[in-house]
Design an enzyme around this catalytic site. Sequence first.
Site, short mmCIF file in Angstrom:
data_model
loop_
_atom_site.label_atom_id
_atom_site.label_comp_id
_atom_site.label_asym_id
_atom_site.label_seq_id
_atom_site.Cartn_x
_atom_site.Cartn_y
_atom_site.Cartn_z
N ASN A 42 0.84 -1.20 0.00
CA ASN A 42 0.00 0.00 0.00
C ASN A 42 0.88 1.25 0.00
OD1 ASN A 42 0.55 -0.81 2.71
ND2 ASN A 42 -1.12 0.41 3.51
N GLU A 44 0.29 5.18 0.67
CA GLU A 44 -0.66 6.18 1.13
C GLU A 44 -0.27 7.58 0.67
OE1 GLU A 44 -1.21 5.60 5.36
OE2 GLU A 44 -2.42 3.80 4.97
N GLU A 55 -2.98 -4.62 -3.07
CA GLU A 55 -3.46 -5.51 -4.12
C GLU A 55 -3.44 -4.81 -5.48
OE1 GLU A 55 -4.75 -4.85 -1.16
OE2 GLU A 55 -6.21 -6.35 -0.53
N1 THU Z 1 -5.21 -1.61 2.56
C1 THU Z 1 -4.61 -2.41 1.65
O1 THU Z 1 -3.54 -2.08 1.11
N2 THU Z 1 -5.20 -3.59 1.34
C2 THU Z 1 -6.31 -4.08 1.96
O2 THU Z 1 -6.73 -5.17 1.65
C3 THU Z 1 -6.98 -3.30 2.99
C4 THU Z 1 -6.49 -1.90 3.15
C5 THU Z 1 -4.52 -0.37 2.97
C6 THU Z 1 -5.13 0.91 2.49
C7 THU Z 1 -4.61 1.88 3.54
O3 THU Z 1 -3.31 2.28 3.18
C8 THU Z 1 -4.50 1.05 4.80
O4 THU Z 1 -4.50 -0.30 4.37
C9 THU Z 1 -5.63 1.28 5.77
O5 THU Z 1 -6.86 1.15 5.17
#
Ligand code: THU
Length: 125
Positions: A42, A44, A55
Amino acid sequence: MTDLELIQMAKNAAEYAYAPYSDFYVGAALLTEDGKVFTGCNVENASFGATNCAERTAIFKAVSEGYRSFTKIAIATRNGSVAYPCGVCLQVMQEFMPNGNVIVEKDDLIETYTVKELFPKGFVL
Ligand code: THU
């Protein structure tokens, strides 16, 4: 490539996660039809809305390099808690791996789901 190996690769990818706002570090490992693995984390953003999930990072990396068909995606977090894919990621999975599997680890056990069972009625054009 076993489900456990793919989970391990997702865990490694979570080490690269950029998540200073949520402090929730996620990794994904995506298996192509022909056996290649793409990982993602992820990423941000201060605007929150520009955040990309692990994903989708993995899927977009693969698609941008010419791969469009995937069989499984494993998702893992740095702190060991389970992360089931969000609706946006499931919509993207429906596009490129409608018959694929989602693998997560919960309480030290591997769980496998089909994209179809997690997202039975996604949007289609
Ligand atoms: N997040 C993911 O990368 N994948 C998931 O399946 C659930 C959520 C991330 C998005 C954000 O950076 C953090 O987790 C909190 O929601």
